[in-house]
Design a protein around this motif. Structure first.
Motif, short mmCIF file in Angstrom:
data_model
loop_
_atom_site.label_atom_id
_atom_site.label_comp_id
_atom_site.label_asym_id
_atom_site.label_seq_id
_atom_site.Cartn_x
_atom_site.Cartn_y
_atom_site.Cartn_z
N UNK A 193 19.36 2.58 19.55
CA UNK A 193 19.34 4.04 19.65
C UNK A 193 18.77 4.48 21.01
N UNK A 194 17.72 3.80 21.44
CA UNK A 194 17.11 4.12 22.74
C UNK A 194 18.14 3.88 23.85
N UNK A 195 18.84 2.76 23.75
CA UNK A 195 19.83 2.41 24.77
C UNK A 195 20.99 3.43 24.78
N UNK A 196 21.48 3.77 23.60
CA UNK A 196 22.70 4.57 23.53
C UNK A 196 22.44 6.08 23.58
N UNK A 197 21.34 6.53 22.93
CA UNK A 197 21.12 7.97 22.85
C UNK A 197 19.92 8.46 23.66
N UNK A 198 19.09 7.54 24.09
CA UNK A 198 17.94 7.93 24.91
C UNK A 198 16.87 8.68 24.14
N UNK A 199 16.79 8.44 22.83
CA UNK A 199 15.72 9.05 22.03
C UNK A 199 14.96 7.96 21.28
N UNK A 200 13.87 8.37 20.67
CA UNK A 200 13.09 7.42 19.86
C UNK A 200 13.43 7.63 18.39
N UNK A 201 13.26 6.56 17.60
CA UNK A 201 13.41 6.67 16.15
C UNK A 201 12.08 6.38 15.46
N UNK A 202 11.83 7.14 14.40
CA UNK A 202 10.64 6.93 13.59
C UNK A 202 11.08 6.90 12.13
N UNK A 203 10.19 6.47 11.24
CA UNK A 203 10.51 6.50 9.81
C UNK A 203 9.37 7.15 9.04
N UNK A 204 9.74 7.93 8.00
CA UNK A 204 8.72 8.62 7.20
C UNK A 204 8.47 7.84 5.91
N UNK A 205 7.20 7.56 5.65
CA UNK A 205 6.85 6.85 4.41
C UNK A 205 7.10 7.78 3.22
N UNK A 206 7.86 7.32 2.21
CA UNK A 206 8.17 8.19 1.06
C UNK A 206 6.93 8.48 0.22
N UNK A 207 5.88 7.69 0.36
CA UNK A 207 4.71 7.86 -0.48
C UNK A 207 3.64 8.72 0.20
N UNK A 208 3.24 8.34 1.43
CA UNK A 208 2.13 9.06 2.08
C UNK A 208 2.64 10.06 3.12
N UNK B 35 13.25 4.41 2.64
CA UNK B 35 14.66 4.62 2.30
C UNK B 35 15.47 5.11 3.51
N UNK B 36 16.78 4.90 3.42
CA UNK B 36 17.69 5.17 4.53
C UNK B 36 17.54 6.58 5.11
N UNK B 37 17.46 7.59 4.22
CA UNK B 37 17.42 8.96 4.78
C UNK B 37 16.04 9.40 5.28
N UNK B 38 15.10 8.46 5.37
CA UNK B 38 13.80 8.78 5.96
C UNK B 38 13.69 8.39 7.43
N UNK B 39 14.83 8.01 8.02
CA UNK B 39 14.84 7.73 9.47
C UNK B 39 14.97 9.05 10.20
N UNK B 40 14.13 9.26 11.21
CA UNK B 40 14.22 10.51 11.96
C UNK B 40 14.21 10.25 13.46
N UNK B 41 14.89 11.15 14.17
CA UNK B 41 14.94 11.04 15.62
C UNK B 41 13.82 11.90 16.18
N UNK B 42 13.06 11.35 17.13
CA UNK B 42 11.97 12.13 17.74
C UNK B 42 12.11 12.10 19.26
N UNK B 43 11.54 13.09 19.93
CA UNK B 43 11.69 13.14 21.39
C UNK B 43 10.89 12.02 22.07
#
Lengths: 416, 160
Positions: B38-53, B72-80
């Motif tokens: 993602x960093x290579x192709x889109x130039x952004x960072x990826x983070x993930x959100x813990x479903x519990x905390x 889970x899959x839909x807890x991946x988020x793009x951050x600046x």
């Protein structure tokens, strides 16, 4: 009722900045011989289990545990190596004896760091290879697995040559953490400089110390910033040496006619390896201490601990660890220092051995150096650095850069 | 020491000079691959959100180290690729204890919109000013030169 564990013998080699005349095996042999003699036992008959603490990379061997039995008297006997500080060895020996299956256990740790020509590079290998190590500087490695082929035109790089230059030394992590510690506690660089002067002056009274020095806090303040705000004299210099402990059950100690000196508690803790999710507040020491205090029934550590040897491989670490160990309130370390409470005559004498700043950084043996000082003090054999009426002592060690892990051991003269 | 005789001639001790070849391929792993591609192709960072905390884990991981649960899959988020300086130091020595060409500011950057941080080189001159909290953003290599490693982040620069 659970059996009690005692220290029945200690031994150590000479400590020197380099030891080209002696092999690591001979150094270990010497320290262990002294410990067996101190305990008054015959190693080939009386020791049930052997534990050494060493790190393959520091030692320069793969599977270092294969290389230890002969020089400690452990050939064809139960023997293991822990990849960690010597205190973890003491903790493991403690548990082995507590099981009731074993009575007498040897623990050894050493530093032969001067044999290693590239300690900084090896330490970089302890950093995360994907996210952290590439940030430390240019790396132009072959883009394939297996051995690169070297030619006459492109020979194998010499140490420090070409691609390895300009990679930042991993001690930068200590500089970062010090900056954070000073900012969050209000402790000053001068306070940290005073720690160095205190410990290096204390080391004059410890024959084992290799880095005693008649210096003042001003001298330390005048030394060069290497990892700002960390200065050159605030970094414990490397030293070689080996330390051995013989632990035994209380019954065994009495059979041998040794006055029992109890190891009454032990705790250890590992924080996350991710730099990005750490707190950089010595939390590993706090949790390890809590575990050891509970085991030793120490409810009020500040009042009950008579002497502490804490990890001071970087000046600020002594204060940070004192606070984490609940021997000072958060940010109070510097005040205790100013009031003289950390000196030999203070209310919480800390690193009267000279600590790692005065004795030297003995890597995996750091925890045993701290524990050795406590044992010598509780025995009343510390000579001019003897702390009066020392009954309960604490030894703490950190796993070193870039880790956030460590252990705590408590020793008591009587009762336990 | 325990030996009757020791070496006393300083020119006498001898040694064998050894070395160790240690080359590895360190896999990025599932989470790492996704992060770096993602960093290579889109130039952004990826983070993930813990479903519990609900902690936002950065760099993106497959599990939460506090709750020990999977993301889970839909807890991946793009951050600046920006944040603020959390810790820093000016380093003067290389891994061989030799001076660096010039002091290098090594910093841990708290990444915006996450609960994590990342190690980086901060492009600033040495200063006595407290840089903690300074807003910074990543300078990435040009798209064509990116390879999907940490080397794609050239440095962090103070935000303008």
């Amino acid at each position: 009722m659970s059996r009690k564990v005692c220290v029945i013998g200690v031994g150590y080699s000479d400590f020197n900045s380099m030891t080209p005349d002696i092999q690591w095996k001979e150094m270990m042999y010497g320290a262990c011989q002294k410990a067996y003699r101190d305990a008054g036992i015959d190693v080939r008959k009386d020791v049930d289990s052997f534990i050494t603490c060493g790190e393959d990379y520091w030692e320069g061997f793969s599977i270092f545990d294969e290389f230890v039995p002969d020089q400690i008297g452990a050939v064809l006997r139960p023997c293991m190596t822990i990849t960690g500080d010597g205190l973890y060895g003491l903790g493991t020996a403690y548990m082995q004896i507590k099981t009731g299956l074993l009575d007498t256990v040897l623990v050894e740790a050493h530093s032969k760091i001067s044999d290693l020509l590239t300690p900084g590079e090896i330490m970089l290998h302890a950093m995360d290879p994907i996210f952290d190590r590439p940030v430390t500087g240019p790396v132009q490695r072959p883009r394939y697995g297996g051995s690169p082929t070297y030619t006459k035109e492109e020979p194998k790089p010499l140490i420090g040559a070409t691609d390895e230059k300009q990679r930042v030394h991993p001690y930068f992590l200590a500089g970062m953490e010090m900056q954070h510690y000073l900012r969050t506690t209000g402790t000053t660089e001068e306070h940290c400089a005073q720690i160095v002067a205190k410990n290096k002056q204390a080391a004059f009274h410890n024959p084992m110390a290799d880095y005693e020095a008649n210096i003042t806090a001003e001298d330390v303040m005048g030394s060069q910033y290497l990892f700002k705000p960390l200065k050159s004299l605030e970094i414990s210099p490397n030293v070689d040496g080996a330390i051995a402990f013989v632990l035994a059950s209380e019954e065994r100690a009495r059979e041998l006619g040794v006055e029992p000196l109890y190891m009454s508690g032990f705790g250890w803790c590992s924080d996350t390896p991710w730099l990005g999710t750490r707190e950089f507040d010595g939390g590993y020491a706090a949790k390890a201490a809590r575990m050891a205090y509970k085991m030793s029934r120490i409810e009020r550590p500040r009042e009950m601990i008579d002497i502490a040897e804490v990890d001071d491989r970087f000046s600020f670490k002594e204060l940070q660890h004192l606070e984490a160990l609940d021997l000072a309130k958060p940010g109070e370390g510097a005040m205790l220092l100013e009031d003289g409470e950390l000196g030999r005559d203070g209310s919480i004498p800390t690193n009267v051995s000279g600590g790692s700043l005065g004795v030297g950084n003995c890597y995996e043996a750091t925890g045993l150096q701290k524990a050795l000082e406590i044992v010598v003090q509780l025995r009343g054999e510390a000579g001019r650095r003897q702390v009066d009426d020392a009954e309960i002592g604490l030894a703490q060690a950190w796993r070193g850069i870039p880790s956030n892990s460590g252990a705590v051991a408590i020793f008591q003269k009587g009762g336990a | 020491m325990t030996f009757l005789e020791k070496q006393t001639d300083p020119t006498s001790p001898m040694h064998w000079r050894g070395d160790m070849q240690a080359d590895y391929l360190y896999p990025n792993g599932w989470a790492g691959d996704r992060f770096f591609k993602n960093l290579r192709d889109k130039g952004t960072f990826l983070a993930t959100r813990c479903p519990k905390c609900s902690k936002v884990l950065f760099p993106a991981r497959l599990y939460c180290e506090d709750c020990f649960v999977e993301i889970p899959e839909n807890n991946w988020i793009e951050v600046p690729t920006s944040g603020i300086v959390r810790l820093y130091t000016f380093a003067k020595l290389d891994a061989h204890w030799e001076p660096l060409e010039k002091p290098r500011c090594m910093a841990l950057i708290d990444i915006e919109g996450t609960d994590g941080s990342i190690l980086g080189v901060l492009d600033v001159e040495e200063t006595d000013e407290d840089l903690t909290g300074l807003p910074v953003e990543a300078l990435l290599r040009p798209v064509k030169e990116r390879e999907g490693t940490m080397k794609d982040i050239v440095c962090f620069k103070p935000s303008v």
